[in-house]
Design an enzyme around this catalytic site. Structure first.
Site, PDB file in Angstrom:
ATOM      1  N   ASP A   9       0.873  -1.163   0.000  1.00 30.88           N
ATOM      2  CA  ASP A   9       0.000   0.000   0.000  1.00 30.88           C
ATOM      3  C   ASP A   9       0.926   1.234   0.000  1.00 30.88           C
ATOM      4  O   ASP A   9       2.117   1.122   0.317  1.00 30.88           O
ATOM      5  CB  ASP A   9      -0.847  -0.030   1.279  1.00 30.88           C
ATOM      6  CG  ASP A   9      -1.577   1.265   1.518  1.00 30.88           C
ATOM      7  OD1 ASP A   9      -2.241   1.750   0.596  1.00 30.88           O
ATOM      8  OD2 ASP A   9      -1.479   1.796   2.638  1.00 30.88           O
ATOM      9  N   ASP A  11      -0.281   5.082   0.764  1.00 33.79           N
ATOM     10  CA  ASP A  11      -0.609   6.129   1.739  1.00 33.79           C
ATOM     11  C   ASP A  11      -0.656   5.566   3.155  1.00 33.79           C
ATOM     12  O   ASP A  11      -1.429   4.656   3.440  1.00 33.79           O
ATOM     13  CB  ASP A  11      -1.941   6.772   1.371  1.00 33.79           C
ATOM     14  CG  ASP A  11      -1.828   7.487   0.035  1.00 33.79           C
ATOM     15  OD1 ASP A  11      -1.028   8.418  -0.042  1.00 33.79           O
ATOM     16  OD2 ASP A  11      -2.508   7.083  -0.918  1.00 33.79           O
TER      17      ASP A  11
HETATM   18  C1  XBP Z   1      -5.339   6.187   0.397  1.00 29.50           C
HETATM   19  C2  XBP Z   1      -6.535   6.940   0.064  1.00 29.50           C
HETATM   20  C3  XBP Z   1      -6.495   7.929  -1.008  1.00 29.50           C
HETATM   21  C4  XBP Z   1      -5.784   9.232  -0.757  1.00 29.50           C
HETATM   22  C5  XBP Z   1      -6.183  10.230  -1.812  1.00 29.50           C
HETATM   23  O1  XBP Z   1      -5.440   4.884  -0.085  1.00 29.50           O
HETATM   24  O2  XBP Z   1      -7.567   6.734   0.652  1.00 29.50           O
HETATM   25  O3  XBP Z   1      -7.824   8.211  -1.254  1.00 29.50           O
HETATM   26  O4  XBP Z   1      -6.160   9.766   0.491  1.00 29.50           O
HETATM   27  O5  XBP Z   1      -5.868   9.791  -3.070  1.00 29.50           O
HETATM   28  P1  XBP Z   1      -4.207   3.823   0.061  1.00 29.50           P
HETATM   29  P2  XBP Z   1      -6.514  10.414  -4.411  1.00 29.50           P
HETATM   30  O6  XBP Z   1      -3.743   3.874   1.493  1.00 29.50           O
HETATM   31  O7  XBP Z   1      -4.827   2.534  -0.311  1.00 29.50           O
HETATM   32  O8  XBP Z   1      -3.128   4.220  -0.906  1.00 29.50           O
HETATM   33  O9  XBP Z   1      -6.932  11.809  -4.101  1.00 29.50           O
HETATM   34  O10 XBP Z   1      -5.426  10.351  -5.436  1.00 29.50           O
HETATM   35  O11 XBP Z   1      -7.692   9.554  -4.761  1.00 29.50           O
HETATM   36 MG    MG Z   2      -3.001   3.204   3.392  1.00 31.91          MG
END
Ligand code: XBP
Ligand code: MG
Length: 254
Positions: A9, A11
């Site tokens: 993952d 973020d």
């Molecule tokens: C993280 C998220 C994303 C980001 C925003 O998902 O929830 O929505 O906050 O991204 P992960 P975008 O941890 O699975 O990567 O604005 O580009 O949609």
């Molecule tokens: Mg995440």
């Protein structure tokens, strides 16, 4: 069932992107558009329940802003805000404002050195992944990842398992031959839904999440001089996560 690939993952897992990356980028996009929307640190924690930036904006308006009169082309507004937000986020990443979490670079380097395959499975937009990797991990490092599964390539975002199914299919591997890395309950639901053993590293936004089903829950990946903490799951008695640790975790009975 030999460990062949690691699926990450982005973020909250590779870097603490949410509070100081995505959130201010959303706020800048709202201000640019003359909207009185502002997401503070605590509200953003609540909004994270919905994954995907466009989906999160729609959820905010529906749930928190009954006073807001949606324009006829609300979808167009959301799409435009999202593009502006992506520009702000990638600029921030390029300025070096989003460092990787403890142990991430060390583990990726070791995994590559021993021939483990690497992939990304994320809800965020592909441009954001590239910007983060190129500026925080190093130039050319996007190529370290054989598959970058990101954003709208699947219709249903996490907690749906679709993005992990997509990444596994592109890798041509079974879930049993891989390990996933996540930081959130939605992420864990997605990886477990695809049958992946999952190592969780928590962060401030996800400390209280339900991580049942995780192979192990750790404070972070740790470093030789900065040992991590086991929050739940087996204590393999190693102060940091390395490939030997991952092989032991992968081989352990669930
Ligand atoms: C993280 C998220 C994303 C980001 C925003 O998902 O929830 O929505 O906050 O991204 P992960 P975008 O941890 O699975 O990567 O604005 O580009 O949609
Ligand atoms: Mg995440």
């Amino acid at each position: 069932m030999t460990l062949q690939a690691l699926l990450f993952d982005v973020d909250g897992t590779l870097a603490d992107t949410e509070r100081d990356g995505h959130r201010p980028a959303f706020n800048q996009a709202f201000a640019d558009a003359g909207l009185d929307w502002h997401w503070d640190v605590s509200l953003y924690g609540e909004l994270l329940a919905v994954t995907g930036g466009k989906e999160r904006m729609r959820h905010y308006v529906d749930r928190y802003r009954p006073d807001y009169g949606k324009p006829a082309d609300f979808d167009g507004l959301v799409a435009g805000l999202h593009q502006a937000k992506t520009r702000h986020y990638t600029t921030r990443a390029a300025e070096g404002g989003i460092p990787l979490r403890t142990g991430v670079k060390r583990l990726l380097l070791e995994a590559r050195a021993v021939g483990l395959r690497l992939a990304i499975a994320t809800t965020t937009t592909p441009e954001n992944v590239g910007a983060l990797l190129e500026h925080s991990l190093g130039r050319g490092t996007t190529d370290w990842f054989e598959v970058i599964a990101a954003g709208d390539v699947v219709p249903a975002k996490k907690p749906a398992p679709d993005i992990y199914h997509y990444a596994l299919q592109k890798l041509g591997l079974e879930a049993a031959d891989c390990l996933a890395f996540e930081d959130s309950e939605n992420g864990l639901r997605a990886s477990l839904g695809a049958g992946l053993k999952t190592l969780v590293t928590v962060n401030d936004y996800t400390l209280d999440h339900d991580f049942s089903g995780a192979a192990v829950v750790l404070s972070d990946l740790g470093e030789p001089d900065a040992p991590n903490r086991v929050i739940a799951g087996p204590d393999l008695r190693r102060p940091y996560v390395d490939v030997a640790y991952l092989r032991a975790l992968h081989g352990a009975a669930s």
